[in-house]
Design a protein around this motif. Structure first.
Motif, PDB file in Angstrom:
ATOM      1  N   SER A  65     -21.109 -17.857 -11.043  1.00 49.75           N
ATOM      2  CA  SER A  65     -22.354 -17.727 -10.480  1.00 49.75           C
ATOM      3  C   SER A  65     -23.459 -18.098 -10.864  1.00 49.75           C
ATOM      4  N   MET A  66     -23.440 -17.610 -12.290  1.00 45.54           N
ATOM      5  CA  MET A  66     -25.333 -18.611 -12.506  1.00 45.54           C
ATOM      6  C   MET A  66     -24.990 -19.830 -11.959  1.00 45.54           C
ATOM      7  N   ILE A  67     -23.906 -20.338 -12.943  1.00 43.32           N
ATOM      8  CA  ILE A  67     -24.129 -21.796 -12.912  1.00 43.32           C
ATOM      9  C   ILE A  67     -23.785 -22.637 -11.529  1.00 43.32           C
ATOM     10  N   GLN A 126     -18.514 -30.174  -6.980  1.00 43.42           N
ATOM     11  CA  GLN A 126     -18.686 -30.042  -8.071  1.00 43.42           C
ATOM     12  C   GLN A 126     -17.479 -30.911  -8.189  1.00 43.42           C
ATOM     13  N   VAL A 127     -16.764 -31.290  -9.511  1.00 48.32           N
ATOM     14  CA  VAL A 127     -16.501 -32.524  -9.911  1.00 48.32           C
ATOM     15  C   VAL A 127     -14.805 -31.730 -10.710  1.00 48.32           C
ATOM     16  N   TYR A 134     -25.653 -37.075 -11.086  1.00 48.42           N
ATOM     17  CA  TYR A 134     -23.883 -35.665 -12.140  1.00 48.42           C
ATOM     18  C   TYR A 134     -25.350 -34.959 -12.356  1.00 48.42           C
ATOM     19  N   THR A 135     -25.375 -33.855 -12.318  1.00 48.31           N
ATOM     20  CA  THR A 135     -25.815 -32.554 -12.238  1.00 48.31           C
ATOM     21  C   THR A 135     -25.011 -31.658 -13.485  1.00 48.31           C
ATOM     22  N   VAL A 195     -20.116 -30.010 -13.927  1.00 43.25           N
ATOM     23  CA  VAL A 195     -20.406 -31.062 -13.400  1.00 43.25           C
ATOM     24  C   VAL A 195     -21.044 -31.448 -11.793  1.00 43.25           C
ATOM     25  N   PHE A 196     -21.775 -31.360 -11.370  1.00 39.37           N
ATOM     26  CA  PHE A 196     -21.966 -31.762 -10.277  1.00 39.37           C
ATOM     27  C   PHE A 196     -22.807 -33.282  -9.836  1.00 39.37           C
ATOM     28  N   LYS A 197     -22.104 -33.498  -8.260  1.00 36.65           N
ATOM     29  CA  LYS A 197     -21.950 -34.960  -8.190  1.00 36.65           C
ATOM     30  C   LYS A 197     -22.699 -35.000  -6.632  1.00 36.65           C
ATOM     31  N   LYS A 198     -23.594 -35.502  -6.250  1.00 35.31           N
ATOM     32  CA  LYS A 198     -24.021 -36.267  -5.378  1.00 35.31           C
ATOM     33  C   LYS A 198     -24.407 -37.282  -4.982  1.00 35.31           C
ATOM     34  N   GLY A 199     -24.688 -38.320  -4.392  1.00 34.49           N
ATOM     35  CA  GLY A 199     -25.300 -39.975  -3.705  1.00 34.49           C
ATOM     36  C   GLY A 199     -26.715 -39.639  -4.349  1.00 34.49           C
TER      37      GLY A 199
END
Length: 269
Positions: free
Chosen positions: A33-35, A48-49, A76-77, A141-145
């Motif tokens: 939940s923190m992430i 999320q990847v 990527y975050t 790991v999270f991604k967006k354009g």
């Protein structure tokens, strides 16, 4: 003779470093939940990847290394969270090439976040390390354009050719342009052929940033026949030579980063 180990020095070293806190058998249930909360704040609407990447450190300096496929055109975050016993977390990301990290966050606390926008598709490597403390940790790991790059809009300067032509039309109606010179430095010199029986106008203009515009002319015998020291971006004067010859024209400006020009115009005397 036996040499005794320096026990006192070893005890002193351990005391300085501090004993690592005990690590719980299982990770803190709040890591996920923190992430997600951090990711929603830093990169809204990101995807999320895969699943969370997990590791555990039983002492400071320990951690784990992971890999993830990344695509050009995406950002990527990387979001990390650790148990409450983690005091400093070090998160690094490397691109497909190069030894230096592309992104890093060494945070005082149990959370870290960094972003990486690859210029080419490939496998990124990332590392989570507990720099102080101990405990379980997880990395999402999270991604967006990637945001579109906006090309800088070039500043449109003054049309010096038109300004000079308009000044010539006002000062010497019907005069023909003989030459157009462009300044190359704070002081620029040119030589131009003038003829007896003609009158000439030397008309100069610079961009608005030019504050001092000094124009000088010498005859073939090196006698100064005219000058105009203008506190602005324009200057001009006229001359009707009494003999043919090569005349020396000089322009001085105070701003070499902006364009300045001098036109030479003539018509019969």
């Amino acid at each position: 003779m036996k040499h005794l180990a320096p026990v006192s020095a070893l005890v002193f070293l351990v005391a300085c470093r501090g004993e690592a806190p005990p690590v719980a058998p299982t990770p803190s249930p709040e890591l996920e939940s923190m992430i997600k909360q951090q990711a929603e704040s830093a990169a809204p609407d990101s995807e999320q990847v895969g699943a969370l990447y997990r590791g555990v450190a039983y002492d400071r300096g320990e951690g784990d290394e992971f890999r993830v496929e990344t695509e050009a055109g995406q950002c990527y975050t990387f979001v990390a969270a650790g148990d409450s016993t983690v005091e400093v977390f070090d998160l690094k990301v490397w691109g497909p090439k190069g030894k230096a990290p592309k992104a890093r966050d060494k945070s005082k606390g149990r959370e870290a976040l960094t972003q990486y926008c690859p210029e080419e598709t490939g496998v990124a490597r990332f590392e989570g390390k507990v720099a102080k403390g101990a405990g379980h940790f997880a990395i999402g790991v999270f991604k967006k354009g990637a945001p579109e790059k906006v090309a800088p809009v070039a500043e449109k300067g003054l049309d010096l050719d038109k300004i000079i032509a308009d000044e010539a039309a006002a000062a010497a109606p019907g005069a023909k342009m003989e030459q157009m010179y462009t300044a190359k430095a704070d002081k620029t010199d040119w030589y131009t052929q003038l003829k007896k029986g003609q009158c000439y106008w030397f008309i100069g203009a610079g961009q608005a940033e030019v504050d001092d515009f000094y124009l000088y002319v010498w005859d073939p015998k090196n006698n100064q026949i005219g000058k105009n020291k203008a506190d602005g971006n324009k200057a001009q004067f006229g001359h009707c030579p009494e003999q043919d010859g090569m005349f020396h024209v000089q322009l001085k400006v105070d701003d070499t980063s902006h364009e300045a020009k001098v036109g030479v115009f003539s018509k019969p005397k």
